[in-house]
Design a protein around this motif. Structure first.
Motif, PDB file in Angstrom:
ATOM      1  N   ARG A   4       0.804  -1.227   0.000  1.00  0.00           N
ATOM      2  CA  ARG A   4       0.000   0.000   0.000  1.00  0.00           C
ATOM      3  C   ARG A   4       0.839   1.281   0.000  1.00  0.00           C
ATOM      4  N   GLN A   5       1.985   1.196  -0.700  1.00  0.00           N
ATOM      5  CA  GLN A   5       2.836   2.364  -0.855  1.00  0.00           C
ATOM      6  C   GLN A   5       2.669   2.913  -2.267  1.00  0.00           C
ATOM      7  N   ARG A   6       2.764   4.211  -2.385  1.00  0.00           N
ATOM      8  CA  ARG A   6       2.515   4.912  -3.644  1.00  0.00           C
ATOM      9  C   ARG A   6       3.707   4.789  -4.589  1.00  0.00           C
ATOM     10  N   VAL A   7       3.419   4.460  -5.860  1.00  0.00           N
ATOM     11  CA  VAL A   7       4.388   4.431  -6.949  1.00  0.00           C
ATOM     12  C   VAL A   7       3.870   5.367  -8.031  1.00  0.00           C
ATOM     13  N   VAL A   8       4.760   6.186  -8.587  1.00  0.00           N
ATOM     14  CA  VAL A   8       4.362   7.167  -9.593  1.00  0.00           C
ATOM     15  C   VAL A   8       5.205   6.992 -10.845  1.00  0.00           C
ATOM     16  N   LEU A   9       4.536   7.020 -12.001  1.00  0.00           N
ATOM     17  CA  LEU A   9       5.200   7.051 -13.303  1.00  0.00           C
ATOM     18  C   LEU A   9       5.054   8.471 -13.828  1.00  0.00           C
ATOM     19  N   VAL A  10       6.174   9.118 -14.134  1.00  0.00           N
ATOM     20  CA  VAL A  10       6.134  10.498 -14.612  1.00  0.00           C
ATOM     21  C   VAL A  10       6.412  10.536 -16.110  1.00  0.00           C
ATOM     22  N   ALA A  11       5.420  10.967 -16.854  1.00  0.00           N
ATOM     23  CA  ALA A  11       5.508  11.142 -18.307  1.00  0.00           C
ATOM     24  C   ALA A  11       6.042   9.905 -19.030  1.00  0.00           C
ATOM     25  N   PRO A  12       5.405   8.745 -18.834  1.00  0.00           N
ATOM     26  CA  PRO A  12       5.872   7.559 -19.572  1.00  0.00           C
ATOM     27  C   PRO A  12       5.709   7.781 -21.079  1.00  0.00           C
ATOM     28  N   PRO A  13       6.664   7.266 -21.872  1.00  0.00           N
ATOM     29  CA  PRO A  13       6.604   7.506 -23.317  1.00  0.00           C
ATOM     30  C   PRO A  13       5.474   6.743 -24.016  1.00  0.00           C
ATOM     31  N   TYR A  14       4.936   5.723 -23.360  1.00  0.00           N
ATOM     32  CA  TYR A  14       3.836   4.936 -23.907  1.00  0.00           C
ATOM     33  C   TYR A  14       2.759   4.810 -22.840  1.00  0.00           C
ATOM     34  N   ILE A  15       1.533   4.603 -23.257  1.00  0.00           N
ATOM     35  CA  ILE A  15       0.438   4.443 -22.309  1.00  0.00           C
ATOM     36  C   ILE A  15       0.612   3.098 -21.589  1.00  0.00           C
ATOM     37  N   PRO A  16       0.738   3.124 -20.263  1.00  0.00           N
ATOM     38  CA  PRO A  16       0.884   1.858 -19.525  1.00  0.00           C
ATOM     39  C   PRO A  16      -0.361   0.982 -19.708  1.00  0.00           C
ATOM     40  N   TYR A  17      -0.139  -0.291 -19.942  1.00  0.00           N
ATOM     41  CA  TYR A  17      -1.225  -1.240 -20.164  1.00  0.00           C
ATOM     42  C   TYR A  17      -1.601  -1.858 -18.824  1.00  0.00           C
ATOM     43  N   ALA A  18      -2.685  -1.391 -18.251  1.00  0.00           N
ATOM     44  CA  ALA A  18      -3.095  -1.765 -16.897  1.00  0.00           C
ATOM     45  C   ALA A  18      -3.167  -3.275 -16.662  1.00  0.00           C
ATOM     46  N   PRO A  19      -3.748  -4.081 -17.584  1.00  0.00           N
ATOM     47  CA  PRO A  19      -3.797  -5.525 -17.327  1.00  0.00           C
ATOM     48  C   PRO A  19      -2.409  -6.158 -17.164  1.00  0.00           C
ATOM     49  N   ALA A  20      -1.425  -5.666 -17.902  1.00  0.00           N
ATOM     50  CA  ALA A  20      -0.073  -6.217 -17.775  1.00  0.00           C
ATOM     51  C   ALA A  20       0.537  -5.832 -16.424  1.00  0.00           C
ATOM     52  N   TRP A  21       0.314  -4.607 -15.993  1.00  0.00           N
ATOM     53  CA  TRP A  21       0.819  -4.188 -14.686  1.00  0.00           C
ATOM     54  C   TRP A  21       0.166  -5.014 -13.580  1.00  0.00           C
ATOM     55  N   ARG A  22      -1.140  -5.212 -13.696  1.00  0.00           N
ATOM     56  CA  ARG A  22      -1.862  -6.020 -12.697  1.00  0.00           C
ATOM     57  C   ARG A  22      -1.343  -7.451 -12.696  1.00  0.00           C
ATOM     58  N   ALA A  23      -1.124  -8.025 -13.878  1.00  0.00           N
ATOM     59  CA  ALA A  23      -0.610  -9.395 -13.987  1.00  0.00           C
ATOM     60  C   ALA A  23       0.791  -9.508 -13.390  1.00  0.00           C
ATOM     61  N   GLY A  24       1.530  -8.399 -13.401  1.00  0.00           N
ATOM     62  CA  GLY A  24       2.866  -8.378 -12.801  1.00  0.00           C
ATOM     63  C   GLY A  24       2.858  -8.168 -11.297  1.00  0.00           C
ATOM     64  N   GLY A  25       1.665  -8.105 -10.710  1.00  0.00           N
ATOM     65  CA  GLY A  25       1.563  -7.986  -9.260  1.00  0.00           C
ATOM     66  C   GLY A  25       1.379  -6.583  -8.734  1.00  0.00           C
ATOM     67  N   VAL A  26       1.325  -5.587  -9.603  1.00  0.00           N
ATOM     68  CA  VAL A  26       1.160  -4.197  -9.164  1.00  0.00           C
ATOM     69  C   VAL A  26      -0.300  -3.950  -8.813  1.00  0.00           C
TER      70      VAL A  26
END
Length: 197
Positions: A73-95
């Motif tokens: 439950r700690q905050r992680v921030v992506l600042v100006a990623p060059p591509y739109i993050p694909y939420a299902p892949a992040w979720r599948a990776g445990g995020v």
């Protein structure tokens, strides 16, 4: 004077192992943790990851750490990623997505936003893609990470490898998915490239 007297009189510096002073944060890859003097990512510091091209596994390299932080439950921030993050892949990776924020901004403001997120004290980790940051800008990011007690990850083009960098850890990702440790706090970089799976 004997050596004991010199040390006791503080006439010589009595060094200590960096690992004894501060352990690192596990990367999620035992090969990398074992090769780094601190045993993982340096705490409250900037890590620079140099890339020959986007999409060669830089997110996969960070994902175990980012997943662990968001699961706590700690905050992680992506600042100006060059591509739109694909939420299902992040979720599948445990995020855990409720603890992942994305700051969309133009390139001129991205460096400022990266620094502010690091400095805020409210982010466990901040990932940024500073395209044109010089060593002075990277120094500000390093100081901001220390001030905010955050992990900072600057993902940059390999063309910046010859520039001086104040980052506590500097890695270069190869197209063959090997990692070359160019600089590391607490000791000498390993002589050989590392392969993480």
């Amino acid at each position: 004077m004997t050596l004991h007297e010199l040390v006791a009189g503080q006439h010589v510096w009595h060094g200590r192992s960096a690992r004894a002073l501060e352990d690192g944060i596990p990367t999620g890859f035992s090969v990398l943790d074992e090769a780094l003097p601190l045993g993982g990512w340096p705490k409250a510091a900037l890590t620079e990851v140099l890339l020959p091209a986007d999409g060669l596994g830089e997110i996969a390299l960070l994902q175990p750490t980012l997943a662990r932080l968001t699961q706590a439950r700690q905050r992680v921030v992506l600042v100006a990623p060059p591509y739109i993050p694909y939420a299902p892949a992040w979720r599948a990776g445990g995020v855990r997505l409720p603890y992942l924020d994305i700051v969309e901004t133009d390139p001129k403001q991205a460096l400022w936003a990266f620094e502010q997120c690091l400095r805020s004290g409210s982010c466990a980790a901040v990932v940024g893609w500073p395209r044109n940051a010089d060593q002075h800008a990277l120094r500000r990011l390093q100081v901001a990470a220390d001030t905010g007690q955050a992990l900072g990850f600057a993902l940059r083009d390999r063309k910046h490898a010859d520039q001086a960098s104040p980052a506590a850890l500097r890695l270069e990702l190869g197209q063959d998915r090997q990692i070359h440790v160019r600089k590391c706090r607490g000791g000498n970089p390993p002589a050989r490239a590392l392969t993480v799976q």
